[in-house]
Design a protein around this motif. Sequence first.
Motif, PDB file in Angstrom:
ATOM      1  N   ALA A  23      -0.341  -0.563  -4.048  1.00 28.77           N
ATOM      2  CA  ALA A  23       0.988  -0.967  -4.513  1.00 28.77           C
ATOM      3  C   ALA A  23       1.862   0.270  -4.657  1.00 28.77           C
ATOM      4  N   LYS A  24       3.126   0.128  -4.215  1.00 31.86           N
ATOM      5  CA  LYS A  24       4.062   1.230  -4.338  1.00 31.86           C
ATOM      6  C   LYS A  24       5.480   0.667  -4.399  1.00 31.86           C
ATOM      7  N   ASN A  25       6.239   1.042  -5.406  1.00 31.46           N
ATOM      8  CA  ASN A  25       7.640   0.633  -5.573  1.00 31.46           C
ATOM      9  C   ASN A  25       7.835  -0.883  -5.505  1.00 31.46           C
ATOM     10  N   GLY A  26       6.945  -1.639  -6.121  1.00 29.02           N
ATOM     11  CA  GLY A  26       7.100  -3.092  -6.157  1.00 29.02           C
ATOM     12  C   GLY A  26       6.679  -3.818  -4.898  1.00 29.02           C
ATOM     13  N   THR A  27       6.052  -3.112  -3.968  1.00 27.93           N
ATOM     14  CA  THR A  27       5.543  -3.765  -2.754  1.00 27.93           C
ATOM     15  C   THR A  27       4.041  -3.561  -2.687  1.00 27.93           C
ATOM     16  N   VAL A  28       3.365  -4.525  -2.087  1.00 27.67           N
ATOM     17  CA  VAL A  28       1.922  -4.427  -1.891  1.00 27.67           C
ATOM     18  C   VAL A  28       1.677  -4.164  -0.410  1.00 27.67           C
ATOM     19  N   GLY A  29       0.840  -3.181  -0.131  1.00 26.46           N
ATOM     20  CA  GLY A  29       0.539  -2.825   1.245  1.00 26.46           C
ATOM     21  C   GLY A  29      -0.926  -3.066   1.557  1.00 26.46           C
ATOM     22  N   GLU A  59      -0.884  -2.323   9.687  1.00 23.91           N
ATOM     23  CA  GLU A  59      -0.494  -2.186   8.287  1.00 23.91           C
ATOM     24  C   GLU A  59       0.618  -3.186   7.990  1.00 23.91           C
ATOM     25  N   LEU A  60       0.492  -3.920   6.877  1.00 17.01           N
ATOM     26  CA  LEU A  60       1.496  -4.896   6.476  1.00 17.01           C
ATOM     27  C   LEU A  60       1.929  -4.633   5.040  1.00 17.01           C
TER      28      LEU A  60
END
Length: 184
Positions: A19-25, A32-33
């Motif tokens: 998770a980074k800056n409110g997004t999940v990767g 990569e999504l």
Amino acid sequence: MSRIGRKILPLPKGVTVSAKNGTVGVKGPKGELAKLLPAGISFKVEGDKLSVLRADDSRDNRAKHGLMRAHLANMVKGVTEGWTRELEINGVGYRAEVSGDSLTMALGFSHPVVFKLPKGVGAKVDKNRIVLTSPDRDLLGQTAAKVREIRPPEPYKGKGVKYVEEFIKKKVGKAGATGSGGGG
């Protein structure tokens, strides 16, 4: 609690979730999504298991809980196996071919239709079938819908672009030359 939301998601080997800056990767062998993580929803990774958590039992968070778990499951499957969608072309002289990142189709118009594939979607043509592949399920479904929209199947002969599993309910045409017509 949401039945889907509380299910533990197993992570295959080679898949990482961050998770980074409110997004999940989600990162895996096929790509990569990333997806925006809604407010009130979080996740926890323990070894090779991923669990989706919600902040409270508000109606909004309950709705997002199962949805986010389903999105994460689709992302994990996409970066490990990938997604495919098959379309079928029916009609005399209707055909398609792939050249680079575009799909060129002859669909009964006065000109060939060139459809530019979005980044991350691949295509393969085998006789009258178009096979679209992508790790992103949402993008793949949207692309398949846009390709089908160019020439949707018509209800009399079934000519056009349709999904392979789609059934076209055919209509009966005109009665023909026999019967009452009052010709003369």
